[in-house]
Design a protein around this motif. Sequence first.
Motif, short mmCIF file in Angstrom:
data_model
loop_
_atom_site.label_atom_id
_atom_site.label_comp_id
_atom_site.label_asym_id
_atom_site.label_seq_id
_atom_site.Cartn_x
_atom_site.Cartn_y
_atom_site.Cartn_z
N GLN A 22 -8.77 6.08 3.15
CA GLN A 22 -7.61 5.18 3.12
C GLN A 22 -8.04 3.77 2.70
O GLN A 22 -9.11 3.30 3.06
N ALA A 23 -7.17 3.13 1.94
CA ALA A 23 -7.35 1.73 1.59
C ALA A 23 -6.37 0.89 2.40
O ALA A 23 -5.37 1.40 2.93
N PHE A 24 -6.64 -0.40 2.48
CA PHE A 24 -5.74 -1.31 3.19
C PHE A 24 -4.32 -1.20 2.65
O PHE A 24 -3.35 -1.14 3.40
N ARG A 25 -4.19 -1.12 1.32
CA ARG A 25 -2.87 -1.07 0.71
C ARG A 25 -2.13 0.22 1.04
O ARG A 25 -0.90 0.27 1.00
N ASP A 26 -2.85 1.28 1.39
CA ASP A 26 -2.19 2.51 1.83
C ASP A 26 -1.47 2.29 3.14
O ASP A 26 -0.43 2.92 3.41
N LEU A 27 -2.01 1.42 3.97
CA LEU A 27 -1.45 1.16 5.30
C LEU A 27 -0.51 -0.03 5.30
O LEU A 27 0.42 -0.10 6.11
N VAL A 28 -0.76 -0.97 4.41
CA VAL A 28 0.08 -2.17 4.30
C VAL A 28 0.49 -2.30 2.83
O VAL A 28 -0.16 -3.02 2.05
N PRO A 29 1.53 -1.61 2.40
CA PRO A 29 1.91 -1.61 0.97
C PRO A 29 2.35 -2.99 0.50
O PRO A 29 2.95 -3.77 1.25
N PHE A 30 2.05 -3.30 -0.74
CA PHE A 30 2.50 -4.54 -1.36
C PHE A 30 2.47 -4.36 -2.87
O PHE A 30 1.68 -3.57 -3.39
N PRO A 31 3.31 -5.09 -3.60
CA PRO A 31 3.32 -4.99 -5.07
C PRO A 31 2.09 -5.66 -5.65
O PRO A 31 1.54 -6.62 -5.07
N ILE A 32 1.65 -5.17 -6.80
CA ILE A 32 0.47 -5.73 -7.47
C ILE A 32 0.90 -6.39 -8.78
O ILE A 32 1.56 -5.77 -9.60
N GLU A 33 0.51 -7.63 -8.94
CA GLU A 33 0.78 -8.34 -10.19
C GLU A 33 -0.30 -7.97 -11.20
O GLU A 33 -1.50 -8.05 -10.91
N GLU A 34 0.10 -7.54 -12.37
CA GLU A 34 -0.86 -7.10 -13.38
C GLU A 34 -1.87 -8.21 -13.71
O GLU A 34 -1.50 -9.35 -13.96
N GLY A 35 -3.12 -7.85 -13.68
CA GLY A 35 -4.18 -8.79 -14.01
C GLY A 35 -4.63 -9.68 -12.89
O GLY A 35 -5.60 -10.45 -13.05
N ALA A 36 -3.96 -9.60 -11.75
CA ALA A 36 -4.32 -10.48 -10.63
C ALA A 36 -5.65 -10.06 -10.02
O ALA A 36 -5.94 -8.87 -9.89
N ILE A 37 -6.47 -11.03 -9.65
CA ILE A 37 -7.73 -10.72 -8.97
C ILE A 37 -7.65 -11.05 -7.48
O ILE A 37 -8.58 -10.77 -6.73
N SER A 38 -6.51 -11.62 -7.06
CA SER A 38 -6.37 -11.96 -5.65
C SER A 38 -4.90 -11.94 -5.25
O SER A 38 -4.01 -11.97 -6.10
N ARG A 39 -4.68 -11.88 -3.95
CA ARG A 39 -3.35 -12.07 -3.39
C ARG A 39 -3.23 -13.52 -2.96
O ARG A 39 -4.12 -14.07 -2.30
#
Length: 267
Positions: free
Chosen positions: A148-165
């Motif tokens: 499991q990854a963090f995003r599997d447990l806490v979903p969030f959208p991903i901005e294309e090309g982003a290296i950080s939140r």
Amino acid sequence: MVRSIITRRRLLGSLGAAAGSASALASGAFIGPARAQSVQKTYVLVPGAYYGAWSWHRVTERLQKQGHRVFALTLTGLAERSHLLNKDITLDTHIADIANLVEWEDLTDICLVAHSYGGCPASGALERIGGRVSSIVWVDAIKPADGQAFRDLVPFPIEEGAISRPAPKAIPPTSFNDPKDVAWVLSKVTPHPIGTFLQPVKLTGAREKVAKKTYIRLPKFQAAAMDKAAAECKADSSWTVLENTTSGHSVMIVEPDWLTDVLTKAA
């Protein structure tokens, strides 16, 4: 192992009673306050997302005043290490941050404490350093399963090309009691490397082999991932489960005395 679910109002009394009872002493779940302050312990503190070692300062100071050794980490790409932020930072990077500290400082008999996101890299680090860790405390922390990854447990959208939140620009009013703490936290948070949220963790059971395990749930912070983790721990008698119903998610900032007392008994 003693397992309990305790509100903040009942916590100190309940832990004191447990420490004085023959069953609690036999289980090794907690030790008495006098012994807690006389025996030096070693703590490794892992921050949550967007945070750094600064988030642990109040607890670090209190533990050190009691004579304990404390190592509060800042993970790569965050806080005073934010200048290292880059696209290649992954969960493995943060796992190495924890494991390398422990190995290079030659630490043993550690109480490993993880907050929030920190439960992911801390779980992975235990695969390397589990033999050096005698207790763990998950503070409203993610408890991933293998793969499991963090995003599997806490979903969030991903901005294309982003290296950080992006770092939070506002904090829910229920998170902190003092407006000065809100301003302080917002001045310290930094963007979080996105690769650490996306990489699945590889686990073989080292976390569950730790002898003493405590999970702290802070239900004022509504999060399905933390509810899931707490429920799993409640169903497992090898975990002690505590609840603090008065603090927000960052209990190390909001109620450092309470958390320090818990850590000295849970180590």
